[in-house]
Design an enzyme around this catalytic site. Structure first.
Site, short mmCIF file in Angstrom:
data_model
loop_
_atom_site.label_atom_id
_atom_site.label_comp_id
_atom_site.label_asym_id
_atom_site.label_seq_id
_atom_site.Cartn_x
_atom_site.Cartn_y
_atom_site.Cartn_z
N LYS A 1 0.82 -1.22 0.00
CA LYS A 1 0.00 0.00 0.00
C LYS A 1 0.86 1.28 0.00
CE LYS A 1 -3.83 -2.27 2.42
NZ LYS A 1 -4.86 -2.12 3.46
N TYR B 1 -12.45 -1.77 -3.04
CA TYR B 1 -12.93 -1.90 -1.66
C TYR B 1 -14.46 -1.71 -1.58
CZ TYR B 1 -8.23 -2.17 0.31
OH TYR B 1 -6.97 -2.58 0.66
N PHE C 1 -15.14 4.19 7.67
CA PHE C 1 -13.77 4.51 7.27
C PHE C 1 -13.56 4.43 5.75
CE2 PHE C 1 -13.83 -0.05 8.46
CZ PHE C 1 -13.39 -0.63 7.27
N ARG D 1 -1.70 -14.52 5.17
CA ARG D 1 -2.28 -13.74 6.27
C ARG D 1 -1.47 -13.91 7.55
NH1 ARG D 1 -7.06 -11.32 5.21
NH2 ARG D 1 -8.07 -11.58 7.21
N THR E 1 -4.76 -7.12 10.95
CA THR E 1 -5.09 -5.86 10.24
C THR E 1 -4.58 -4.66 11.02
OG1 THR E 1 -7.08 -6.92 9.38
CG2 THR E 1 -6.99 -4.52 9.26
N ARG F 1 3.21 -6.41 8.89
CA ARG F 1 2.53 -5.23 9.45
C ARG F 1 3.18 -4.78 10.75
NH1 ARG F 1 -3.37 -7.42 7.80
NH2 ARG F 1 -3.68 -6.22 5.88
N ASN G 1 -1.86 0.25 6.82
CA ASN G 1 -1.31 -1.02 7.34
C ASN G 1 -0.42 -1.78 6.35
OD1 ASN G 1 -3.34 -1.88 5.70
ND2 ASN G 1 -4.40 -3.13 7.21
N HIS H 1 -2.05 -5.45 1.81
CA HIS H 1 -3.34 -6.13 1.76
C HIS H 1 -3.09 -7.60 1.46
CE1 HIS H 1 -7.46 -7.11 0.62
NE2 HIS H 1 -6.94 -7.72 -0.43
N GLU I 1 -9.84 -10.50 -6.75
CA GLU I 1 -8.90 -9.38 -6.64
C GLU I 1 -7.78 -9.50 -7.67
OE1 GLU I 1 -9.93 -8.82 -1.91
OE2 GLU I 1 -7.94 -9.57 -2.47
P1 CMP Z 1 -7.28 -4.56 4.11
O1 CMP Z 1 -6.86 -5.88 4.61
O2 CMP Z 1 -6.65 -4.05 2.85
O3 CMP Z 1 -8.87 -4.55 3.91
C1 CMP Z 1 -9.71 -3.48 4.27
C2 CMP Z 1 -8.96 -2.31 4.76
O4 CMP Z 1 -9.73 -1.35 5.42
C3 CMP Z 1 -7.97 -2.76 5.83
O5 CMP Z 1 -6.95 -3.51 5.24
C4 CMP Z 1 -7.59 -1.45 6.44
O6 CMP Z 1 -6.60 -0.78 5.69
C5 CMP Z 1 -8.88 -0.68 6.33
N1 CMP Z 1 -9.53 -0.61 7.64
C6 CMP Z 1 -10.09 -1.61 8.32
N2 CMP Z 1 -10.59 -1.18 9.49
C7 CMP Z 1 -10.34 0.17 9.53
C8 CMP Z 1 -10.61 1.19 10.47
N3 CMP Z 1 -11.24 0.93 11.62
N4 CMP Z 1 -10.20 2.43 10.18
C9 CMP Z 1 -9.57 2.71 9.01
N5 CMP Z 1 -9.29 1.77 8.07
C10 CMP Z 1 -9.67 0.51 8.34
#
Ligand code: CMP
Length: 138
Positions: A10, A50, A58, A86, A92, A103, A113, A116, A127
């Protein structure tokens, strides 16, 4: 059990110069790159990728972040790819990620983070298809 997953490095990680270190960690963990692309998402593309999170509070923050710099998209192959990837990237929220995970090492917050990783075989296929044509995967 599928042997492929999809990842994105990212914008927080590409902007901080972590791309090489993250790819090195992925390859050393036994994943083979089947497709790879360095690109920058448009707002529309980030929203579509997304789409499942469109109703979340968010969502706009996530889209703004995902278009704030380049990303690396890749299809990766390994036995048990989705689950093993994962594990490699960690939770996450980096504050909850295991020591040594991508991460934990490179991410700053739950929003920014670093990487993905697909959460299922079905989403890995969807995806991967989002970014790559049949001619772009080997
Ligand atoms: P990802 O695994 O790419 O899939 C969904 C993304 O949403 C996640 O990683 C985060 O980057 C984002 N995300 C999930 N929860 C939150 C949150 N509470 N606030 C902001 N971003 C979020």
């Amino acid at each position: 059990m599928s042997n492929r997953t999809f990842t994105m490095i990212k914008p927080d990680a590409t902007n901080k110069g972590y791309t090489g270190a993250i790819l090195d960690q992925i390859i050393k963990a036994g994943f083979t790159v089947k497709a790879m692309k360095w690109t920058k998402l448009t707002e529309e593309q980030a929203g579509l990728f997304y789409d499942i999170h469109r109703a979340r509070p968010f969502f706009q923050e996530l889209v703004d972040f995902m278009i704030s710099g380049p990303i690396v998209a890749a299809i990766l192959e390994k036995e048990n790819a989705v689950a093993d990837f994962r594990t490699l990237i960690g939770a996450t929220n980096p504050a909850q990620a295991e020591e040594g995970t991508i991460r934990k090492l490179y991410a700053a917050s739950i929003g920014e983070n670093a990487v993905h990783g697909s959460d299922s075989d079905e989403n890995a296929a969807i995806e991967g298809d989002f970014f790559f044509s049949k001619l772009e995967r080997f």
